[in-house]
Design a protein around this motif. Structure first.
Motif, mmCIF file in Angstrom:
data_model
loop_
_atom_site.group_PDB
_atom_site.id
_atom_site.type_symbol
_atom_site.label_atom_id
_atom_site.label_comp_id
_atom_site.label_asym_id
_atom_site.label_seq_id
_atom_site.Cartn_x
_atom_site.Cartn_y
_atom_site.Cartn_z
ATOM 1 N N TYR A 184 -21.358 -19.961 -22.381
ATOM 2 C CA TYR A 184 -21.249 -20.614 -23.681
ATOM 3 C C TYR A 184 -20.717 -22.045 -23.567
ATOM 4 N N ALA A 185 -21.133 -22.894 -24.491
ATOM 5 C CA ALA A 185 -20.600 -24.261 -24.599
ATOM 6 C C ALA A 185 -19.206 -24.122 -25.206
ATOM 7 N N SER A 186 -18.206 -24.030 -24.357
ATOM 8 C CA SER A 186 -16.876 -23.606 -24.792
ATOM 9 C C SER A 186 -15.819 -24.687 -24.639
ATOM 10 N N ALA A 187 -14.868 -24.673 -25.560
ATOM 11 C CA ALA A 187 -13.723 -25.582 -25.471
ATOM 12 C C ALA A 187 -12.734 -25.118 -24.399
ATOM 13 N N PHE A 188 -12.901 -23.888 -23.934
ATOM 14 C CA PHE A 188 -11.938 -23.324 -22.983
ATOM 15 C C PHE A 188 -12.155 -23.765 -21.536
ATOM 16 N N TYR A 189 -13.123 -24.664 -21.301
ATOM 17 C CA TYR A 189 -13.325 -25.199 -19.945
ATOM 18 C C TYR A 189 -12.519 -26.467 -19.709
ATOM 19 N N GLY A 190 -11.770 -26.902 -20.709
ATOM 20 C CA GLY A 190 -11.072 -28.183 -20.617
ATOM 21 C C GLY A 190 -10.296 -28.415 -19.327
ATOM 22 N N PRO A 191 -9.355 -27.526 -18.980
ATOM 23 C CA PRO A 191 -8.556 -27.777 -17.769
ATOM 24 C C PRO A 191 -9.402 -27.806 -16.499
ATOM 25 N N PHE A 192 -10.460 -26.993 -16.452
ATOM 26 C CA PHE A 192 -11.346 -26.979 -15.285
ATOM 27 C C PHE A 192 -12.007 -28.346 -15.087
ATOM 28 N N ARG A 193 -12.436 -28.938 -16.187
ATOM 29 C CA ARG A 193 -13.151 -30.222 -16.059
ATOM 30 C C ARG A 193 -12.247 -31.305 -15.502
ATOM 31 N N ASP A 194 -10.962 -31.215 -15.777
ATOM 32 C CA ASP A 194 -10.002 -32.112 -15.128
ATOM 33 C C ASP A 194 -9.918 -31.780 -13.645
ATOM 34 N N ALA A 195 -9.805 -30.481 -13.355
ATOM 35 C CA ALA A 195 -9.630 -30.034 -11.964
ATOM 36 C C ALA A 195 -10.840 -30.375 -11.115
ATOM 37 N N ALA A 196 -12.046 -30.241 -11.685
ATOM 38 C CA ALA A 196 -13.283 -30.459 -10.919
ATOM 39 C C ALA A 196 -13.844 -31.855 -11.151
ATOM 40 N N LYS A 197 -13.148 -32.657 -11.937
ATOM 41 C CA LYS A 197 -13.608 -33.995 -12.314
ATOM 42 C C LYS A 197 -15.072 -33.934 -12.759
ATOM 43 N N SER A 198 -15.367 -32.996 -13.652
ATOM 44 C CA SER A 198 -16.768 -32.749 -13.994
ATOM 45 C C SER A 198 -17.072 -32.915 -15.478
ATOM 46 N N ALA A 199 -16.190 -33.594 -16.223
ATOM 47 C CA ALA A 199 -16.480 -33.775 -17.646
ATOM 48 C C ALA A 199 -17.655 -34.729 -17.819
ATOM 49 N N PRO A 200 -18.580 -34.431 -18.727
ATOM 50 C CA PRO A 200 -19.693 -35.357 -18.942
ATOM 51 C C PRO A 200 -19.183 -36.717 -19.425
ATOM 52 N N GLN A 201 -19.728 -37.801 -18.855
ATOM 53 C CA GLN A 201 -19.306 -39.144 -19.260
ATOM 54 C C GLN A 201 -19.751 -39.452 -20.684
ATOM 55 N N GLN A 202 -20.914 -38.889 -21.051
ATOM 56 C CA GLN A 202 -21.438 -39.081 -22.406
ATOM 57 C C GLN A 202 -22.006 -37.768 -22.899
#
Ligand code: PBG
Length: 320
Positions: A184-202
């Motif tokens: 799912y497109a979830s808000a609960f991935y937030g900390p992971f995206r910091d950890a994996a430096k994988s947040a979408p730029q746009q």
């Protein structure tokens, strides 16, 4: 008598420990957004792998966090990247531990999306079909290094069949596929995206990840991936989607897994740190509920923590 009639028994072997791997040597650094979770250089993995194995955990899943990203995600299939080097180093020291790898492009792409971007004239979004060969290269790279299971988490259509075919044609017919099938497109991935430096730029991932409002669609996603050759399937996140775990587990005949994701971990951690929750009790209740809903495997940052609690509770009770 409660123990006598207990319907769900969590075991350390139900748990899969996620590990973040960075390039370099000699470093184990705590991740700011995930207290108690670390970035490991490949040489630091055998120690934690051994510790998990000795606690009864039977599998880890590796996430690569490369130093450099580019527009084609080339780091995803670099044989000298942190993940393949990490796989080999675990396999050299703890050969019986099952090594799974996350197969996705988001942490290797300069734009942070899980696929190759579509040509500008086609509007925003990922190009599903141009992404598949790159994912297959990544899966092959992990297989060459000795991965037992590859786990595509990108949510592109048709990638399970494409990767299965690529693995088979290269002789890796024994490498299994764990599909993040209902992600799912979830808000609960937030900390992971910091950890994996994988947040979408746009933009965001709603073009390829599922709408939290849909459950029937998850059944379709799961069936498609099984038809394409998935050996296990996953529902992700876990706690907000226990109905989906349940419905899926009622209709499929492959093992179901669920990912107790970074935000779910962080919620318990943060509340416990402030004295608002009993961490041990909350963790065991959350993980037991995921198993009760129908998941055989649970991916969780609490894997070692929970396995240790289970090991302690195996000891004979003291009298009095
Ligand atoms: C990569 C990926 C994500 C997670 C696992 N693989 C993040 C995302 O889709 O943005 C999340 C795991 C977690 O939050 O613990 N596609």
């Amino acid at each position: 008598m409660r123990e006598l009639v207990r319907e769900t028994a969590l075991q350390p072997s139900d748990l899969v420990l996620p590990l973040f791997v960075v390039p370099g040597r000699g470093e184990k650094r705590e991740i700011a957004s995930l207290p108690g979770v670390y970035h490991y250089t490949p040489d630091q993995l055998p120690a934690v792998a051994k510790e998990a194995y000795d606690l009864g955990v039977r599998a880890v899943i590796l996430f690569g966090v490369p130093e450099h990203t580019d527009a084609t995600g080339s780091g995803a299939h670099d044989d000298n990247g942190p993940v393949p080097v990490g796989i080999t180093s675990i396999k050299d020291h703890v050969p019986d531990l099952v090594v799974m790898t996350d197969v996705c492009l988001c942490s290797y792409m300069d734009h942070g999306h899980c696929g190759v971007l579509a040509p500008r004239e086609r509007g925003p979004g990922v190009d599903n079909d141009r992404t598949l060969p790159v994912l297959a290269e990544e899966a092959l790279c992990h297989a060459r290094a000795g991965a037992d299971v590859v786990a595509p988490s990108d949510m592109m259509d048709g990638r399970i069949g494409y990767i299965r075919d690529a693995l088979d044609r290269s002789g890796f017919y024994e490498v299994a596929i764990l599909s993040y099938a209902a992600k799912y497109a979830s808000a609960f991935y937030g900390p992971f995206r910091d950890a994996a430096k994988s947040a979408p730029q746009q933009g965001d991932r709603r073009g390829y990840q599922m709408d939290p409002a849909n459950a029937t669609e998850a059944l379709k996603e799961v069936r498609l991936d099984i038809a394409e050759g998935a050996d296990f399937i996953m529902v992700k996140p876990a706690l907000s989607y226990l109905d989906v775990v349940y419905r899926v587990s009622q209709v499929v005949d492959v093992p179901v897994s669920a990912y107790h994701v970074s935000g779910e971990y962080a919620m318990i951690k943060a509340a416990a740190e402030r004295g608002m929750l009993d961490e041990r009790a909350a963790v065991m209740e959350a993980l037991t509920s995921i198993k009760r809903a129908g998941a055989k495997l649970i991916l969780t940052y609490y894997a070692m923590y929970a396995a240790e609690i289970m090991q302690q509770s195996q000891l004979p009770k003291e009298q009095g």
